[in-house]
Design an enzyme around this catalytic site. Structure first.
Site, PDB file in Angstrom:
ATOM      1  N   ARG A  88       0.824  -1.206   0.000  1.00 55.69           N
ATOM      2  CA  ARG A  88       0.000   0.000   0.000  1.00 55.69           C
ATOM      3  C   ARG A  88       0.861   1.259   0.000  1.00 55.69           C
ATOM      4  O   ARG A  88       0.529   2.249  -0.639  1.00 55.69           O
ATOM      5  CB  ARG A  88      -0.928  -0.026   1.227  1.00 55.69           C
ATOM      6  CG  ARG A  88      -1.913   1.112   1.289  1.00 55.69           C
ATOM      7  CD  ARG A  88      -2.853   0.973   2.479  1.00 55.69           C
ATOM      8  NE  ARG A  88      -3.761  -0.154   2.335  1.00 55.69           N
ATOM      9  CZ  ARG A  88      -3.733  -1.249   3.093  1.00 55.69           C
ATOM     10  NH1 ARG A  88      -2.823  -1.365   4.059  1.00 55.69           N
ATOM     11  NH2 ARG A  88      -4.585  -2.223   2.903  1.00 55.69           N
ATOM     12  N   TYR A  89       1.955   1.257   0.746  1.00 54.21           N
ATOM     13  CA  TYR A  89       2.875   2.388   0.807  1.00 54.21           C
ATOM     14  C   TYR A  89       4.134   2.046   0.010  1.00 54.21           C
ATOM     15  O   TYR A  89       4.546   0.882  -0.039  1.00 54.21           O
ATOM     16  CB  TYR A  89       3.269   2.686   2.253  1.00 54.21           C
ATOM     17  CG  TYR A  89       2.129   3.060   3.165  1.00 54.21           C
ATOM     18  CD1 TYR A  89       1.667   4.375   3.218  1.00 54.21           C
ATOM     19  CD2 TYR A  89       1.516   2.116   3.977  1.00 54.21           C
ATOM     20  CE1 TYR A  89       0.626   4.733   4.069  1.00 54.21           C
ATOM     21  CE2 TYR A  89       0.479   2.466   4.833  1.00 54.21           C
ATOM     22  CZ  TYR A  89       0.039   3.776   4.874  1.00 54.21           C
ATOM     23  OH  TYR A  89      -0.981   4.123   5.711  1.00 54.21           O
ATOM     24  N   ARG A  92       7.177   0.026   2.085  1.00 57.88           N
ATOM     25  CA  ARG A  92       6.956  -1.106   2.982  1.00 57.88           C
ATOM     26  C   ARG A  92       5.801  -1.970   2.485  1.00 57.88           C
ATOM     27  O   ARG A  92       4.914  -1.497   1.779  1.00 57.88           O
ATOM     28  CB  ARG A  92       6.694  -0.653   4.412  1.00 57.88           C
ATOM     29  CG  ARG A  92       5.562   0.353   4.587  1.00 57.88           C
ATOM     30  CD  ARG A  92       5.764   1.126   5.887  1.00 57.88           C
ATOM     31  NE  ARG A  92       4.737   2.093   6.180  1.00 57.88           N
ATOM     32  CZ  ARG A  92       4.726   3.340   5.700  1.00 57.88           C
ATOM     33  NH1 ARG A  92       5.671   3.742   4.864  1.00 57.88           N
ATOM     34  NH2 ARG A  92       3.769   4.190   6.040  1.00 57.88           N
ATOM     35  N   CYS A 101      -4.469 -17.173  14.316  1.00 57.77           N
ATOM     36  CA  CYS A 101      -4.217 -16.384  15.523  1.00 57.77           C
ATOM     37  C   CYS A 101      -4.402 -17.264  16.752  1.00 57.77           C
ATOM     38  O   CYS A 101      -5.098 -18.279  16.702  1.00 57.77           O
ATOM     39  CB  CYS A 101      -5.179 -15.204  15.621  1.00 57.77           C
ATOM     40  SG  CYS A 101      -4.891 -13.876  14.440  1.00 57.77           S
ATOM     41  N   CYS A 105     -10.291 -11.822  17.927  1.00 55.65           N
ATOM     42  CA  CYS A 105     -10.897 -10.629  18.503  1.00 55.65           C
ATOM     43  C   CYS A 105     -12.226 -10.366  17.812  1.00 55.65           C
ATOM     44  O   CYS A 105     -12.344 -10.489  16.589  1.00 55.65           O
ATOM     45  CB  CYS A 105      -9.969  -9.430  18.327  1.00 55.65           C
ATOM     46  SG  CYS A 105      -8.334  -9.640  19.070  1.00 55.65           S
ATOM     47  N   CYS A 108     -12.017  -7.646  14.923  1.00 58.05           N
ATOM     48  CA  CYS A 108     -10.885  -7.750  13.994  1.00 58.05           C
ATOM     49  C   CYS A 108     -11.275  -7.316  12.589  1.00 58.05           C
ATOM     50  O   CYS A 108     -12.296  -7.739  12.054  1.00 58.05           O
ATOM     51  CB  CYS A 108     -10.379  -9.190  13.969  1.00 58.05           C
ATOM     52  SG  CYS A 108      -9.015  -9.454  12.809  1.00 58.05           S
ATOM     53  N   ARG A 110      -9.783  -8.203   9.980  1.00 57.44           N
ATOM     54  CA  ARG A 110      -9.566  -9.345   9.072  1.00 57.44           C
ATOM     55  C   ARG A 110     -10.376 -10.559   9.527  1.00 57.44           C
ATOM     56  O   ARG A 110     -10.036 -11.696   9.211  1.00 57.44           O
ATOM     57  CB  ARG A 110      -8.079  -9.697   8.997  1.00 57.44           C
ATOM     58  CG  ARG A 110      -7.224  -8.620   8.349  1.00 57.44           C
ATOM     59  CD  ARG A 110      -5.818  -9.106   8.003  1.00 57.44           C
ATOM     60  NE  ARG A 110      -5.057  -8.039   7.388  1.00 57.44           N
ATOM     61  CZ  ARG A 110      -4.012  -7.426   7.952  1.00 57.44           C
ATOM     62  NH1 ARG A 110      -3.602  -7.805   9.146  1.00 57.44           N
ATOM     63  NH2 ARG A 110      -3.381  -6.460   7.323  1.00 57.44           N
ATOM     64  N   ASP A 269     -12.241  -0.070  12.913  1.00 50.17           N
ATOM     65  CA  ASP A 269     -12.503  -0.199  11.484  1.00 50.17           C
ATOM     66  C   ASP A 269     -13.943  -0.617  11.198  1.00 50.17           C
ATOM     67  O   ASP A 269     -14.649  -1.139  12.074  1.00 50.17           O
ATOM     68  CB  ASP A 269     -11.544  -1.222  10.869  1.00 50.17           C
ATOM     69  CG  ASP A 269     -10.108  -0.748  10.891  1.00 50.17           C
ATOM     70  OD1 ASP A 269      -9.837   0.329  10.335  1.00 50.17           O
ATOM     71  OD2 ASP A 269      -9.254  -1.449  11.470  1.00 50.17           O
ATOM     72  N   ASP A 306      -7.687   4.103   9.655  1.00 48.43           N
ATOM     73  CA  ASP A 306      -7.253   3.420   8.443  1.00 48.43           C
ATOM     74  C   ASP A 306      -8.378   3.581   7.430  1.00 48.43           C
ATOM     75  O   ASP A 306      -9.425   2.941   7.538  1.00 48.43           O
ATOM     76  CB  ASP A 306      -6.973   1.942   8.729  1.00 48.43           C
ATOM     77  CG  ASP A 306      -5.809   1.416   7.923  1.00 48.43           C
ATOM     78  OD1 ASP A 306      -5.637   1.887   6.789  1.00 48.43           O
ATOM     79  OD2 ASP A 306      -5.077   0.542   8.417  1.00 48.43           O
ATOM     80  N   LYS A 313      -3.390   5.057   6.633  1.00 48.33           N
ATOM     81  CA  LYS A 313      -3.718   5.633   7.932  1.00 48.33           C
ATOM     82  C   LYS A 313      -3.660   7.151   7.862  1.00 48.33           C
ATOM     83  O   LYS A 313      -2.701   7.720   7.339  1.00 48.33           O
ATOM     84  CB  LYS A 313      -2.755   5.125   8.999  1.00 48.33           C
ATOM     85  CG  LYS A 313      -2.842   3.632   9.250  1.00 48.33           C
ATOM     86  CD  LYS A 313      -1.848   3.198  10.310  1.00 48.33           C
ATOM     87  CE  LYS A 313      -1.896   1.700  10.514  1.00 48.33           C
ATOM     88  NZ  LYS A 313      -1.401   0.958   9.328  1.00 48.33           N
TER      89      LYS A 313
END
Length: 345
Positions: A88-89, A92, A101, A105, A108, A110, A269, A306, A313
């Site tokens: 995206r950037y 990085r 995981c 959560c 989450c 995702r 999100d 985000d 972000k």
């Protein structure tokens, strides 16, 4: 402490974390979004209504899917040049080395894909590393998933050696909940796997409430800092968990005591079924204003959104966000472009 994770509604009922009368509704939630609570987090929960339980125990409100909520709220897939990689950037990339995981959560972003695929297949990993190797603008690899620290030290060591072989890389970041939710995994073998002669290695811890920082978690963080690994933290602003200045101040001070620098406070999100967790931006800004009056700069994270659509972000501070109407904002991204965002109605 319990000996195994809770992964089913009957197990939650048996542990006193869900009422038997709600089991049928919670089974409908579990059919949509996975359940997993580690022994460490079971031990951190004091009652079924506390801020740790709220993060991991399913809630029937998750079946309330609002029109603005998205399957891929930050557009991982739209910026994926190869399977398992998000670019995206310019400098990085995110490498989704696993979808697994230790905990799932309830908020989450995702949540639609975690636990679905396991470890990234070798062919996809090779394609991702080849892309990184032929893209010299990339200086940093962020390992996420899932949680990269669910992998064995052997797998992490092998991945680190491959990353070290890419000359333009400078830094590897591990984004993880493991030191808190499964602190026993931060053992000597894991610490050895995180070492690199060439690359800087940082660990970014996800934690949302001081109650998560058990003695075992603090010991794991001490092992990481003692091994010379810099530590940052990410926190999600969550109604019913930490959406007040007192609670966040306690968390950020506790993190600093454990040599962890608070890094980001994320506006929750637009993941499906998470509206009961989300505050408004105005509420988040008021909390940050209150924190600035009582905490030093070392304890203050940057409050960010985000942006939906994969625009990255954006700090939710003056110069980046303009209120255009009740619950409506115009937000500037890192490229200088503006995007309309609407809060809860």
């Amino acid at each position: 402490m319990p000996s195994r994770p809770l992964t089913t509604v009957p197990a939650l009922v048996g542990a006193g974390l869900a009422a038997a009368g709600n089991a049928a509704e919670l089974e409908a939630v579990a059919a949509e979004f996975r359940i997993r609570i580690t022994p460490a987090m079971q031990g951190a929960i004091r009652d079924a209504a506390d801020p740790v339980a709220a993060q991991f125990v399913p809630d029937v409100r998750e079946l309330n899917i609002r029109p603005e909520e998205l399957l891929d709220p930050i557009s991982d897939q739209a910026y994926s040049p190869t399977p398992g990689l998000t670019h995206r950037y310019p400098d990085r990339v995110i490498l989704h080395i696993t979808r697994t995981c230790e905990v799932y959560c309830r908020f989450c972003f995702r949540r639609e894909v975690v636990g679905e695929e396991g470890t990234l297949p070798d062919a996809d990993l090779t394609a991702a590393l080849d892309y990184i190797a032929r893209t010299p603008a990339i200086h940093e690899v962020i390992l996420t998933g899932g949680d990269p620290m669910v992998l064995s030290p052997r797998r992490i060591t092998a991945l680190m050696r491959r990353l070290e072989g890419i000359p333009h890389l400078d830094l590897v970041r591990f984004h993880t909940r493991i030191p808190v939710v499964a602190p026993h995994r931060i053992d000597e073998a894991m610490l050895e796997a995180l070492q690199s002669d060439r690359l800087a290695v940082w660990v970014v811890l996800h934690t949302n409430h001081a109650q998560e920082l058990t003695p075992d978690a603090c010991a794991a963080l001490k092992r990481l800092s003692g091994a010379g690994i810099p530590l940052l933290s990410q926190t999600v602003l969550l109604k019913g968990v930490n959406a007040d200045a007192d609670t966040l101040a306690e968390l950020f001070r506790a993190l600093l005591r454990n040599r962890v620098k608070p890094y980001y406070l994320h506006h929750c999100d637009l993941a499906r079924g998470t509206s009961h967790f989300r505050t408004t931006i105005a509420e988040g800004q008021a909390i940050m204003a209150a924190l600035r009056g009582r905490l030093s700069g070392t304890a203050l994270p940057t409050y960010v959104l985000d942006l939906p659509g994969g625009y990255g972000k954006a700090p939710l501070a003056s110069g980046h966000v303009e209120e255009t109407g009740p619950g409506s904002y115009r937000i500037r991204d890192w490229r200088g472009q503006h995007h309309d965002y609407h809060d809860l109605k």
